[in-house]
Design a protein around this motif. Structure first.
Motif, PDB file in Angstrom:
ATOM      1  N   GLY A   1       0.812  -0.894  -0.136  1.00 18.43           N
ATOM      2  CA  GLY A   1      -0.011  -0.453   0.469  1.00 18.43           C
ATOM      3  C   GLY A   1       0.682   0.993  -0.383  1.00 18.43           C
ATOM      4  N   LEU A   2       1.920   1.013   0.895  1.00 13.69           N
ATOM      5  CA  LEU A   2       3.067   2.654   0.984  1.00 13.69           C
ATOM      6  C   LEU A   2       3.508   2.464  -0.924  1.00 13.69           C
ATOM      7  CD1 LEU A   2       4.520   1.607   4.763  1.00 13.69           C
ATOM      8  CD2 LEU A   2       3.443   3.102   3.708  1.00 13.69           C
ATOM      9  N   GLN A   3       4.067   2.059  -1.565  1.00 14.63           N
ATOM     10  CA  GLN A   3       4.752   1.662  -2.737  1.00 14.63           C
ATOM     11  C   GLN A   3       3.578   2.515  -4.249  1.00 14.63           C
ATOM     12  OE1 GLN A   3       6.565  -2.234  -3.106  1.00 14.63           O
ATOM     13  NE2 GLN A   3       7.898  -1.693  -2.277  1.00 14.63           N
ATOM     14  N   ARG A   4       2.662   1.818  -3.579  1.00 11.26           N
ATOM     15  CA  ARG A   4       1.658   2.264  -4.654  1.00 11.26           C
ATOM     16  C   ARG A   4       1.149   3.393  -4.818  1.00 11.26           C
ATOM     17  NH1 ARG A   4      -1.929  -1.760  -4.253  1.00 11.26           N
ATOM     18  NH2 ARG A   4      -3.325  -0.416  -2.321  1.00 11.26           N
ATOM     19  N   TYR A   5       0.957   4.070  -2.896  1.00 13.72           N
ATOM     20  CA  TYR A   5       0.924   5.564  -2.785  1.00 13.72           C
ATOM     21  C   TYR A   5       2.023   6.530  -3.207  1.00 13.72           C
ATOM     22  CZ  TYR A   5      -0.651   9.000   0.874  1.00 13.72           C
ATOM     23  OH  TYR A   5      -1.367  10.318   1.097  1.00 13.72           O
ATOM     24  N   GLU A   6       2.704   6.041  -3.173  1.00 13.12           N
ATOM     25  CA  GLU A   6       4.453   6.778  -3.644  1.00 13.12           C
ATOM     26  C   GLU A   6       4.470   6.556  -5.535  1.00 13.12           C
ATOM     27  OE1 GLU A   6       6.706   5.389   0.185  1.00 13.12           O
ATOM     28  OE2 GLU A   6       7.658   4.683  -1.955  1.00 13.12           O
ATOM     29  N   TYR A   7       3.986   5.343  -6.095  1.00 12.18           N
ATOM     30  CA  TYR A   7       4.219   5.175  -7.411  1.00 12.18           C
ATOM     31  C   TYR A   7       2.911   5.908  -8.174  1.00 12.18           C
ATOM     32  CZ  TYR A   7       7.502   0.550  -5.582  1.00 12.18           C
ATOM     33  OH  TYR A   7       8.101   0.273  -5.962  1.00 12.18           O
ATOM     34  N   VAL A   8       2.059   6.324  -7.372  1.00 13.14           N
ATOM     35  CA  VAL A   8       1.109   7.225  -8.363  1.00 13.14           C
ATOM     36  C   VAL A   8       1.667   8.198  -8.638  1.00 13.14           C
ATOM     37  CG1 VAL A   8      -1.106   8.955  -7.968  1.00 13.14           C
ATOM     38  CG2 VAL A   8      -0.920   6.476  -7.233  1.00 13.14           C
TER      39      VAL A   8
END
Length: 349
Positions: free
Chosen positions: A90-97
């Motif tokens: 979840g943390l990484q997806r938040y950043e990849y946006v």
């Protein structure tokens, strides 16, 4: 379970001693005095935005960074969580946006405003195959973040420098993209920080980020709302909290063209504050209430033994209270840490 916690905490908190932070007590006492208990007044708000307030923010992150790294992750922010997935995803997806919405190309050079110890910038550099420079007002975070970059052999792509995002140490038109992940909440001078992002950004490129804001449900005449808001600010080193309208006004005043803006928290199946209020979970014991409590007891024990810096237990208690207040603000619907925006610097600049 306590033995598990005590075997891990020193591995993170020992960085404080390695970098000269031996006794946190004077800092936490000064911080507690600076944030007088009770709802904020105009004088409180002005004091928290002064140079002294800036020093308090720096001291705050010198104190809490190790706790964040141990108890949360190397990325100091919330996340868009989905059912039955690891917290790290979840943390990484938040950043990849961010690089996706900023249309970042391989080889681009991005700037991370208020980068912490660099968890997001390392992830984004790998994901987008770009370079990322981070800037933070905390000297401790510069040291720790660059240490992790070196440990991961990412020196060619990543670096962290000391600086104030209200007066960035970079030339005009230096970066292909600028982003801020829940960091510019540490100033109410939105037009100033956004103008600095505008200045160092190349024409036609994008600025994106997540802001902490009070929502339209926040009622400044409601005593409970005011107290919860103040508690969140005290527990997280914030001068005040902007409205979403103030964020949009700041972007406009800086000269940006607004591309998109919305509160991501309104579209989540799992509330953003869930990791702070979770029940027992084998995947994330440290994120549970019991985990918070066991961690606090372990910190008290280790501080008495002299394994970790003095004052660590006071810092731990401050962060436990901060977690409680964020949950309360989330449940009331008056607070969001994920007001998302994308803005563009005109190509004709």
């Amino acid at each position: 379970m306590a033995s598990l916690m005590t075997s891990t905490i020193p591995e993170v908190l020992k960085h404080s001693k390695q970098n000269g932070q031996i006794d946190a007590t004077p800092y936490i006492e000064e911080y507690s005095t600076f944030y007088q208990h009770g709802c904020e007044s105009v004088e409180d708000r002005e004091r928290r935005q002064s140079d002294k307030g800036k020093q308090m923010i720096s001291s705050f992150y010198n104190l809490v960074s190790d706790f964040y790294e141990y108890g949360w992750a190397q990325s100091f922010h919330f996340a868009y969580l989905q059912k039955d997935e690891p917290f790290a995803c979840g943390l990484q997806r938040y950043e990849y946006v961010l690089p996706l919405r900023m249309k970042v190309h391989p080889g681009s050079h991005l700037l991370d405003l208020g980068c912490g110890i660099g968890g997001p910038l390392r992830n984004i550099a790998r994901f987008a195959r770009c370079k990322v420079t981070g800037v933070t007002i905390s000297e401790y975070q510069v040291t720790r973040g660059n240490q992790i970059i070196e440990e991961n052999n990412l020196q060619e792509q990543c670096n962290i420098v000391y600086g104030d995002f209200l007066k960035l140490p970079f030339d005009d038109c230096s970066f292909d993209g600028v982003y801020a992940i829940e960091s510019t909440c540490h100033t109410m001078f939105k037009s100033t920080v956004y103008s600095e992002a505008y200045r160092v950004l190349k024409p036609g490129c994008f600025f994106a980020g997540y802001e902490w804001c009070v929502t339209h449900k926040y009622d400044p005449n409601n005593e409970k709302h005011r107290q919860v808001k103040f508690n969140i600010e005290e527990g997280n080193g914030l001068p005040d909290t902007a409205t979403t309208e103030e964020v949009l006004e700041g972007l406009k005043d800086a000269g940006f063209e607004l591309v998109d803006a919305y509160d991501l928290a309104e579209f989540l199946d799992i509330p953003w504050y869930s990791p702070l209020s979770a029940t027992f979970s084998l995947q994330g014991f440290r994120h549970t209430r019991l985990g918070h409590y066991v961690t606090h007891l372990s910190v008290q024990f280790l501080e008495k033994l002299g394994v970790i810096p003095k004052g660590s237990a006071q810092v731990s208690k401050l962060l436990m209270n901060a977690a409680r207040d964020l949950v309360e603000g989330g449940k009331l619907g008056i607070y969001t840490p994920m007001y998302f925006f994308v803005a563009r610097k005109p190509a004709s600049y």
